[in-house]
Design a protein around this motif. Structure first.
Motif, PDB file in Angstrom:
ATOM      1  N   ILE A 254      87.320  35.496  81.147  1.00  0.00           N
ATOM      2  CA  ILE A 254      87.952  35.783  82.438  1.00  0.00           C
ATOM      3  C   ILE A 254      87.458  37.091  83.044  1.00  0.00           C
ATOM      4  O   ILE A 254      87.565  37.282  84.247  1.00  0.00           O
ATOM      5  CB  ILE A 254      89.494  35.766  82.359  1.00  0.00           C
ATOM      6  CG1 ILE A 254      90.007  36.898  81.500  1.00  0.00           C
ATOM      7  CG2 ILE A 254      90.020  34.449  81.894  1.00  0.00           C
ATOM      8  CD1 ILE A 254      91.506  37.062  81.642  1.00  0.00           C
ATOM      9  N   ARG A 255      86.894  37.985  82.225  1.00  0.00           N
ATOM     10  CA  ARG A 255      86.364  39.237  82.784  1.00  0.00           C
ATOM     11  C   ARG A 255      85.214  38.923  83.738  1.00  0.00           C
ATOM     12  O   ARG A 255      85.042  39.546  84.773  1.00  0.00           O
ATOM     13  CB  ARG A 255      85.906  40.165  81.662  1.00  0.00           C
ATOM     14  CG  ARG A 255      85.509  41.548  82.183  1.00  0.00           C
ATOM     15  CD  ARG A 255      85.361  42.550  81.095  1.00  0.00           C
ATOM     16  NE  ARG A 255      84.427  42.103  80.056  1.00  0.00           N
ATOM     17  CZ  ARG A 255      84.199  42.787  78.953  1.00  0.00           C
ATOM     18  NH1 ARG A 255      84.860  43.892  78.711  1.00  0.00           N
ATOM     19  NH2 ARG A 255      83.339  42.353  78.052  1.00  0.00           N
TER      20      ARG A 255
ATOM     21  N   ALA B  12      90.974  43.043  81.912  1.00  0.00           N
ATOM     22  CA  ALA B  12      91.071  41.610  81.591  1.00  0.00           C
ATOM     23  C   ALA B  12      91.967  41.346  80.379  1.00  0.00           C
ATOM     24  O   ALA B  12      92.614  40.290  80.305  1.00  0.00           O
ATOM     25  CB  ALA B  12      89.680  41.042  81.342  1.00  0.00           C
TER      26      ALA B  12
ATOM     27  N   ILE C 286      88.790  34.735  75.298  1.00  0.00           N
ATOM     28  CA  ILE C 286      89.433  34.588  76.621  1.00  0.00           C
ATOM     29  C   ILE C 286      89.110  35.799  77.491  1.00  0.00           C
ATOM     30  O   ILE C 286      88.789  35.685  78.672  1.00  0.00           O
ATOM     31  CB  ILE C 286      90.972  34.421  76.465  1.00  0.00           C
ATOM     32  CG1 ILE C 286      91.305  33.159  75.673  1.00  0.00           C
ATOM     33  CG2 ILE C 286      91.641  34.333  77.831  1.00  0.00           C
ATOM     34  CD1 ILE C 286      92.769  33.030  75.321  1.00  0.00           C
ATOM     35  N   GLN C 287      89.183  36.972  76.850  1.00  0.00           N
ATOM     36  CA  GLN C 287      88.948  38.202  77.602  1.00  0.00           C
ATOM     37  C   GLN C 287      87.535  38.230  78.187  1.00  0.00           C
ATOM     38  O   GLN C 287      87.332  38.556  79.348  1.00  0.00           O
ATOM     39  CB  GLN C 287      89.176  39.404  76.667  1.00  0.00           C
ATOM     40  CG  GLN C 287      88.994  40.742  77.334  1.00  0.00           C
ATOM     41  CD  GLN C 287      87.876  41.547  76.723  1.00  0.00           C
ATOM     42  OE1 GLN C 287      87.216  41.084  75.795  1.00  0.00           O
ATOM     43  NE2 GLN C 287      87.636  42.711  77.268  1.00  0.00           N
TER      44      GLN C 287
ATOM     45  N   VAL D 253      94.981  38.582  80.050  1.00  0.00           N
ATOM     46  CA  VAL D 253      95.117  37.618  78.943  1.00  0.00           C
ATOM     47  C   VAL D 253      96.526  37.692  78.357  1.00  0.00           C
ATOM     48  O   VAL D 253      97.185  36.663  78.141  1.00  0.00           O
ATOM     49  CB  VAL D 253      94.077  37.910  77.823  1.00  0.00           C
ATOM     50  CG1 VAL D 253      94.336  37.046  76.606  1.00  0.00           C
ATOM     51  CG2 VAL D 253      92.675  37.693  78.333  1.00  0.00           C
TER      52      VAL D 253
ATOM     53  N   VAL E 261      91.579  35.937  71.531  1.00  0.00           N
ATOM     54  CA  VAL E 261      91.779  36.969  72.563  1.00  0.00           C
ATOM     55  C   VAL E 261      90.436  37.479  73.067  1.00  0.00           C
ATOM     56  O   VAL E 261      90.215  37.654  74.266  1.00  0.00           O
ATOM     57  CB  VAL E 261      92.642  38.127  72.005  1.00  0.00           C
ATOM     58  CG1 VAL E 261      92.752  39.245  73.022  1.00  0.00           C
ATOM     59  CG2 VAL E 261      94.021  37.619  71.657  1.00  0.00           C
ATOM     60  N   TRP E 262      89.520  37.683  72.122  1.00  0.00           N
ATOM     61  CA  TRP E 262      88.190  38.200  72.483  1.00  0.00           C
ATOM     62  C   TRP E 262      87.479  37.205  73.420  1.00  0.00           C
ATOM     63  O   TRP E 262      86.934  37.572  74.458  1.00  0.00           O
ATOM     64  CB  TRP E 262      87.379  38.433  71.211  1.00  0.00           C
ATOM     65  CG  TRP E 262      86.130  39.252  71.419  1.00  0.00           C
ATOM     66  CD1 TRP E 262      85.828  40.039  72.510  1.00  0.00           C
ATOM     67  CD2 TRP E 262      85.039  39.380  70.515  1.00  0.00           C
ATOM     68  NE1 TRP E 262      84.615  40.641  72.330  1.00  0.00           N
ATOM     69  CE2 TRP E 262      84.108  40.261  71.115  1.00  0.00           C
ATOM     70  CE3 TRP E 262      84.767  38.853  69.257  1.00  0.00           C
ATOM     71  CZ2 TRP E 262      82.917  40.611  70.483  1.00  0.00           C
ATOM     72  CZ3 TRP E 262      83.573  39.213  68.640  1.00  0.00           C
ATOM     73  CH2 TRP E 262      82.654  40.078  69.232  1.00  0.00           C
TER      74      TRP E 262
END
Lengths: 235, 250
Positions: free
Chosen positions: A27-28, B25, A23-24, B29, A20-21
């Motif tokens: 995409i941020r 974000a 991907i976040q 996700v 999660v970290w």
């Protein structure tokens, strides 16, 4: 317990955190904040549309659901009731027919499949009429201590064929029943767990039951294998 | 009183909105993972079959277990993310005490758990629509429909939001303690490990089950009391380490 299974829970948690970290962070930096809000808005619209569609279609289709019986519901054992001479609920009956017979009756069951059971009862009297009661085969899902779906009405039946001096029990139709069911995650059902879950676990089947009441004045030539019938004696 | 004096509630609100916008974000996700799982999980979770001489019965079951589990894992990750140095440094934009920082984080967890809970429950609808449109056989839904069983629907929603919120605060508090003293990671890992291995514990002579304390509760009111008490305890506990790693000493 191996070392792998011992550290697996911790490993899974750490892996999820990193996923999660990662991907976040990715995409941020890739999308603007406005793009995120547009994506979120689009997803919300999709969810609401899917929710309304599922409610409407589901509600419509629910009318055609097989009946759901509650847990511990008392059911009459048709075979015991026939043997004891007790009344059987009408909903178990497919049909009751009366056949005129000319003094002699032959019973045939040419098939070799165990798909039915006959209860043959001799009644006193000189009438030349045979009463035939056919009880539906029972097909239910679930276990005794949980609610279950009654699929009995979905089972097709070929009725016995009668002439003036014989009854032939035909082969039963080959049938394949397919059902799909959706249930909410077990995590969320803790407040209604005993009522809603396990409606599909296990299944019960009972053969087609044919109860013949034949007057003693009719000569009976029973050519069925003893495996297919039970003689009912009344005191 | 200075003209620049600001109320605590004002700063908390400003920080909360800042956290919500800067962490947008994480919601993208979550939504991407929910869509992915909704599509991937249209295969049956289990199938059963039985047959007699002429009759064959096949029963396929589908569930949103995967989406719910993934959302709970996401909640766990959010609790962790809010304790990272990047998040803490962002608070330097505002003059804030540890209490204000914590309150803003709790508000963020509240908002995040509501979003996670609502979307997780509703995303099951995507699965249902796909199944209703694609399955040719008779379809049976044991789902808590809003029209048919609104009480079940809302209790599911409440349960999902509560579990998400509880997990976020639990991990957040644990990670604050780890940041206070890195060695505390060992007892925390040990606790996680024991929670997955030990099924029951004895407390003042009463034997209970760790998971069933929350999950085994069938009364919504008792569950709410338990969750509220646990959240309050964790909120109080989180004050201890945050004083040591605060953004500004009050």
């Amino acid at each position: 317990m191996t070392l792998f299974t011992a550290i697996l829970p911790v490993f899974v948690v750490l892996l999820m955190l990193l996923t999660v970290w990662g991907i976040q962070r990715t995409i941020r930096n890739r999308f603007s904040r406005k793009t995120h809000f547009i994506l979120m808005g689009a997803y919300m619209i999709l969810l609401v549309a899917a929710f309304v569609a599922a409610e409407v279609i589901g509600h419509t289709k629910e009318m055609n659901h097989p009946p759901l019986s509650s847990a511990h519901q008392e059911k009459v054992d048709v075979e015991d009731a026939i043997l004891a001479g007790k009344p059987v609920p009408e909903e178990e009956l497919i049909t009751e027919r009366i056949h005129s017979v000319d003094g002699q009756l032959s019973l045939y069951h040419p098939g070799s499949d165990y798909d039915s059971i006959f209860y043959i009862e001799r009644s006193k009297g000189n009438e030349k009429k045979v009463i035939e009661r056919i009880y539906k085969p029972e097909l239910t899902t679930g276990r005794d201590d949980f609610p279950s779906y009654d699929l009995s009405d979905y089972v097709k039946v070929n009725l016995p064929e009668w002439s003036e001096s014989e009854m032939i029990f035909p082969d039963q139709p080959n049938q394949k029943l397919s059902f799909s069911s959706y249930y909410d995650s077990i995590v969320l059902n803790q407040f209604s767990r005993n009522e809603d879950s396990d409606t599909h676990v296990g299944s019960t089947i009972r053969y087609l039951i044919v109860h013949l009441i034949i007057p003693e004045s009719i000569v009976l030539k029973n050519q069925m294998s003893p495996d297919y019938y039970i003689e009912v004696t009344r005191n | 009183m200075s003209l620049t004096h600001r109320k605590t509630s004002e700063v908390v609100r400003q920080q909360f909105w800042f956290k919500l916008k800067s962490n947008v974000a994480v919601f993208t996700v979550l939504f991407a993972l929910q869509i992915l799982l909704s599509v991937l999980m249209t295969g049956p979770s289990s199938t059963s079959g039985m047959g007699s001489a002429n009759l064959e019965l096949n029963w396929s079951t589908y569930t949103n277990d995967g989406i719910i589990t993934m959302t709970l894992f996401w909640s766990l990750a959010i609790g962790f993310l809010m304790t990272t140095s990047g998040q803490r440094n962002a608070s330097y934009l505002y003059v804030a005490s540890p209490g204000i920082e914590n309150m803003a984080n709790f508000l963020f967890f509240g908002a995040a758990s509501v979003i996670a809970g609502v979307t997780a429950i509703l995303s099951g609808s995507i699965m249902k629509v796909i199944l209703l449109l694609t399955k040719k056989e008779q379809f049976v839904s044991d789902s808590a429909n809003l029209l048919v069983s609104p009480v079940d629907f809302f209790t599911q929603l409440a349960a999902m939001i509560s579990y998400s919120f509880l997990l976020m605060i639990l991990v957040y508090t644990a990670m604050l303690f780890v940041q206070m003293n890195r060695l505390l990671i060992l007892p925390i890992i040990l606790l996680v490990y024991l929670n997955t291995r030990i099924t029951s514990f004895e407390f003042f002579g009463a034997t209970g089950n760790i998971l069933s304390f929350f999950y085994g509760e069938s009364s919504l009111w008792l569950f709410t009391i338990k969750v509220t008490a646990a959240v309050a305890l964790l909120m109080v506990l989180s004050v201890i380490p945050s004083k040591r790693i605060e953004v500004r000493q009050a």
